[in-house]
Design an enzyme around this catalytic site. Structure first.
Site, short mmCIF file in Angstrom:
data_model
loop_
_atom_site.label_atom_id
_atom_site.label_comp_id
_atom_site.label_asym_id
_atom_site.label_seq_id
_atom_site.Cartn_x
_atom_site.Cartn_y
_atom_site.Cartn_z
N HIS A 1 0.83 -1.21 0.00
CA HIS A 1 0.00 0.00 0.00
C HIS A 1 0.87 1.27 0.00
CE1 HIS A 1 -3.61 2.41 1.20
NE2 HIS A 1 -2.67 3.18 1.70
N GLU A 2 1.75 1.35 0.97
CA GLU A 2 2.56 2.57 1.08
C GLU A 2 3.49 2.72 -0.12
OE1 GLU A 2 1.66 4.71 3.06
OE2 GLU A 2 0.41 3.45 4.33
N HIS B 1 1.69 4.53 -2.86
CA HIS B 1 1.81 5.99 -2.72
C HIS B 1 3.18 6.44 -3.20
CE1 HIS B 1 -1.87 6.80 -0.54
NE2 HIS B 1 -1.55 6.05 0.50
N HIS C 1 3.45 6.72 -6.86
CA HIS C 1 2.73 7.92 -7.31
C HIS C 1 3.63 9.16 -7.16
CE1 HIS C 1 -1.44 10.17 -7.04
NE2 HIS C 1 -0.92 10.24 -8.24
#
Ligand SMILES: [Zn+2]
Length: 720
Positions: free
Chosen positions: A508-509, A512, A515
C-alpha cells in the site's frame, strides 16, 4: 507554493492521526514570523539547497534547533516573494504571477518537509515544542497568501482571460487550480463577508478543539474497569498484563480496558463473558452522550450549523457542496449516489453473515438474539472454523527483506521496469532507516526512496508516505519519497517476520511512493500525490492487489529458513480470509460515511439539530439503521469529521476503492501484469499528479466510467 500543506497520506483506517491544519487567521502570526527570522544564516543546513544526490536533506548535519529558524525564515521569505508578485507594477501575466508563485517558498519547503518527517517519525521534546509553535504560524501563512487581495486580483485577471492565452493543458490547469484554491478560501468575498468568514472559521476552530478535549476525556472515562478476573475470561496473558498496567497507571484497582476510537472494540472478539461484552460496547457507544461535561452533542450540532452558514456565505447550498468543489466527485450528489448504490449488496451480505452468526449462537444453545456486542466474538469463531489461519503459520513466509526485494520491488520491476540499489552514503533521521536509489527501465536515476519500517515509541501510529523533495521540472527537482510503518522490530540477529496485514501495508505505502516517484510535471503544486482526498488512496490501494497476484506471491512467499514456497492450502486460506466479513465491514463504513455527508448537506436554513434523532433518521433513510450493525463511528465521537478535516470527506476511502478495483479489473481484462499495461498506467495516471481533470484522466485511461461492480467483486460481495 502551497506544498507545505501537503497532507500526510496514511494507510486507510490504520492510523487515526491526521495532520491538523488550524484555521487560525492571525495576521500577527505572520508579523511575528518576520521578526523571528533573525538568527538564521549560512550556518543553518537549510540555508542553501542540499548538495547531496537528489537534494536529499543532510540529516547528519541537521540539529533539532535548526528547524524552527529555517521554517520562520522560510515563511518570511515566502511572504516577501508573494508581496513582490502582488505588487508588481507590470500587468499580470501567467509568467509573472502564476509561475512566479510556483517558485516561491523553496526554503520553507526544504525545511518543512524534513521537519514534517522527523516530527511524525522520530519525535522528541524539542521538536514537539517547535511543532506546537509552528502549527498556527503555518496556517496563518496560508491565509495570508490566500486572502491577499492584490494577488487574487492578478490571478483573477489571468483566470478570466485564460481561454485566449494559448496555454498548454498543464498550465491551464494550474491557472484554474490556483483560482479555485483562492476562491475556496474566500478570496472572492466582500471585505464584510471576509470578516464574517473569519468569525465563522474562528468559532468552528474553537468548537473543534472543544470537541476534541471533550472526546478525549469521554474516551478516557469510558474505559472498562473491573476487579473481577472472571469477567475478563478469554483474554490472553499479555492482554491481561497490559490491562493491569493500564489500571496501575491510572491508580485503579484490578484491570482497565481503554476504549479505542471506533464503535467496536477489539477485545470483544475474545471476551467470553457476554455481560462484559455488553458493558464494554455500551461504554463505547454512549461515551460522549452521558449528559455530563464531556457530552459532545451540543458541540457537534453547533459545528454543523456553523459549517452550513459557511457553505452559504461562500455561495453554495451547503457545506459539502463547497468542500467538494476541488474533489474528484465534485458534488455531494455524486458521492451520495455512489454510496447509496453500495447499500443493497452490502447490507444483504451483512444479513447473511448475521444469519451464520445466529446459527452458531443457536448451535451453542446461547438462547439470545445477536446484538452488536456479540458480532466480533462469534465472527471470530466463524472465521477460525472457516479458515483456521493463524499468524505463526503465515509469518515464516513473510520475512521483511524478502517481501521488499522479491515482492514489492519485484512487482514494480515487472510492471514498470524499475530497479533498486541500496545506498549507505545518504544520511538518515534514525539508524533503522534504509535508502534506495530507484532507476528507471532505461537505467536513468528516477528517485530516492527511504523506508522506516520498525515501531518506535516516538513515532506516530499506523503507516504513511510523504516526500522530502517534491518533483518539479520547473524547479529542477527529482522526487525524494519515503514510507514509514510500525512493524515489530526483531531482536538483534533475528529476521523480521511480518503478518500478511503488514505485507499489505508495505504494498500500500509503496503504491503511494510510486505515485510520488513517477511524478513528471512542470509545476510543484500539481505534482505527484498532491491530488484530492478521494483520489489519493487509489494508487496505493491499487498496488495492494499485487501482493496476492499469483506470479508475485509465488515470487516472495518463501519460508525464510527452508526457502520452500508457501503451500497452496495456506495461499488459499489467506486469499479467502481477505473477503471474510466484508458485508459487515463495508456496511459499518458506509453508515459512517452517509452520516458524515448528511450532517454536511444541511442547508443554512435548517434549525439546530438534535443529534439523537438526526442520527437515527439519517441512518433509517439510507436503510442503514440495523440493530446488530452500528456505524463505525457514531456522530458524537466521529473525530474524523468534527476535528480532523475529513468532514464531507469520509466517503473518499470508498470512492478510492472503487477506482482501484476498477483499475485492477482493467489489468486482469488486458493480460494482467505486463510492462505494456504498467507503462500505460504510469504514463496516463501515476505520472500525471493533478494536471488534468481527474475524472477525465481516469475515464480516458479506463476507457469507461468506473462503477461499483469490481468493488463488490473484490470484497466478495457479488451474487447476493
Ligand atoms: Zn494510503
Amino acid at each position: 507554493m502551497m506544498s507545505f500543506t501537503i497532507s500526510m497520506i496514511r494507510r486507510v483506517f490504520a492510523a487515526e492521526i491526521t495532520m491538523i491544519l488550524c484555521v487560525c487567521v492571525a495576521a500577527s502570526c505572520a508579523a511575528q514570523t518576520q521578526a523571528t527570522a533573525a538568527g538564521f544564516g549560512p550556518g543553518n543546513p537549510f540555508y542553501r539547497a542540499s548538495t547531496l544526490p537528489f537534494q536529499a536533506p543532510p540529516f547528519d548535519k541537521i540539529k533539532d534547533s535548526d528547524y524552527q529558524p529555517a521554517i520562520d525564515a522560510g515563511m518570511a521569505q515566502q511572504l516577501k516573494e508573494v508581496d513582490a508578485i502582488a505588487n508588481d507594477p507590470a500587468p499580470p501575466t501567467f509568467e509573472n504571477t502564476v509561475v512566479a508563485l510556483e517558485r516561491t517558498g523553496q526554503l520553507l519547503d526544504r525545511a518543512y518537509e524534513a521537519f514534517n518527517c522527523v516530527t511524525a517519525a522520530n519525535l522528541d521534546p524539542e521538536l514537539e515544542k517547535a511543532q506546537a509553535y509552528e502549527a498556527p504560524r503555518l496556517a496563518a501563512e496560508a491565509d495570508a497568501i490566500h486572502l491577499n487581495a492584490r494577488l487574487f486580483a492578478r490571478i483573477k485577471t489571468i483566470h478570466d482571460k485564460r481561454a485566449s492565452l494559448h496555454l498548454d493543458p498543464e498550465s491551464l490547469r494550474l491557472v484554474e487550480y490556483d483560482y479555485q484554491q483562492f476562491v475556496k478560501a474566500g478570496a472572492n468575498l466582500s471585505d464584510a463577508d471576509k470578516e464574517k468568514l473569519k468569525k465563522l472559521n474562528q468559532e468552528d476552530a474553537t468548537l473543534e478543539n472543544d470537541f476534541m478535549s471533550k472526546l478525549q476525556a469521554a474516551t478516557e472515562a469510558g474505559a472498562y474497569l473491573t476487579t473481577d478476573a472472571s469477567s475478563l475470561a478469554g483474554l490472553g496473558q499479555s492482554q491481561l498484563e497490559a490491562a493491569a498496567e493500564a489500571a496501575k497507571a491510572h491508580k485503579d484497582q484490578g484491570w482497565r480496558l481503554p476504549l479505542q476510537n471506533t464503535t467496536q472494540q477489539p477485545d470483544l472478539a475474545e471476551l467470553t463473558n457476554r455481560a462484559t461484552r455488553q458493558a464494554i460496547f455500551l461504554n463505547s457507544w454512549n461515551r460522549a452522550e452521558r449528559g455530563d461535561a464531556n457530552d459532545t452533542r451540543s458541540t457537534i450540532a453547533r459545528i454543523a450549523q456553523l459549517r452550513a452558514e459557511k457553505g452559504a456565505l461562500l455561495g453554495y447550498p451547503n457545506y459539502a457542496a463547497w468542500n467538494l468543489t476541488d474533489q474528484m466527485a465534485k458534488t455531494p450528489e455524486a458521492a451520495i449516489q455512489f454510496m447509496d448504490a453500495l447499500v443493497p449488496a452490502s447490507t444483504a451480505n451483512a444479513a447473511s453473515e448475521a444469519k451464520d452468526i445466529q446459527a452458531l449462537i443457536d448451535a451453542q444453545h446461547g438462547g439470545f438474539t445477536l446484538k452488536p456486542w456479540d458480532w466480533e466474538f462469534y465472527s471470530e469463531q466463524v472465521r477460525k472454523a472457516k479458515y483456521d489461519l493463524n499468524e505463526s503459520e503465515e509469518k515464516p513466509y513473510f520475512e521483511l527483506n524478502n517481501v521488499l526485494q522479491n515482492g514489492v520491488f519485484y512487482a514494480a520491476h515487472e510492471l514498470y521496469g524499475l530497479t533498486f540499489k541500496e545506498r549507505h552514503d545518504i544520511p538518515v533521521w534514525q539508524p533503522d532507516v534504509r535508502v534506495f536509489e530507484v532507476y528507471d527501465a532505461d537505467g536513468k536515476p528516477l528517485s530516492l526512496w527511504y523506508c522506516d519500517y520498525f515501531k518506535r515509541d516516538n513515532k506516530n501510529g499506523g503507516a504513511w508516505m510523504d516526500v522530502l523533495v517534491n518533483q518539479s521540472k520547473l524547479l529542477k527537482q527529482l522526487p525524494v519519497v519515503y514510507n514509514v510503518a510500525n512493524f515489530e522490530k526483531p531482536a538483534p540477529g533475528q529476521p523480521a517476520l511480518l503478518t500478511f496485514d503488514d505485507v499489505t501495508t508495505m504494498f500500500h505505502e509503496f503504491g503511494h511512493a510510486l505515485h510520488g516517484m513517477f511524478a513528471d510535471t512542470e509545476y510543484p503544486s500539481l505534482s505527484g500525490t498532491q491530488v484530492p482526498r478521494d483520489f489519493v488512496e487509489f494508487p496505493s490501494q491499487f498496488n495492494e492487489h499485487w501482493a496476492t497476484y499469483p506470479a508475485v506471491l509465488a515470487h516472495y512467499a518463501h519460508n525464510y529458513k527452508t526457502g520452500e514456497p508457501m503451500p497452496a492450502g495456506l495461499v488459499e486460506k489467506i486469499k479467502k480470509s481477505q473477503t471474510f466479513d466484508e458485508g459487515y465491514s463495508l456496511t459499518e463504513i458506509l453508515a459512517a460515511a452517509e452520516l458524515d455527508m448528511q450532517w454536511h448537506v444541511l442547508p443554512q436554513s435548517a434549525p439546530l439539530q438534535n443529534p439523537d434523532t438526526f442520527e437515527v433518521d439519517a441512518l433509517k433513510k439510507k436503510n442503514l439503521w440495523i440493530e446488530y450493525l452500528p456505524p463505525r463511528y457514531r456522530s458524537s465521537y466521529f473525530l474524523h469529521i468534527w476535528n480532523q478535516g475529513y468532514q464531507a470527506g469520509y466517503y473518499a476511502y470508498l470512492w478510492s476503492e472503487m477506482l482501484d478495483d476498477n483499475a485492477f479489473q482493467w489489468f486482469e481484462d488486458h493480460g494482467g501484469m505486463t510492462r505494456a499495461n504498467g507503462d500505460r498506467f504510469r504514463q496516463m495516471i501515476l505520472s500525471r499528479g493533478n494536471t488534468e481533470d481527474l475524472q477525465k484522466m481516469y475515464d480516458a485511461w479506463l476507457g469507461a466510467t468506473p462503477n461499483i461492480e469490481p468493488m463488490l467483486k473484490f470484497r466478495g460481495l457479488k451474487g447476493n
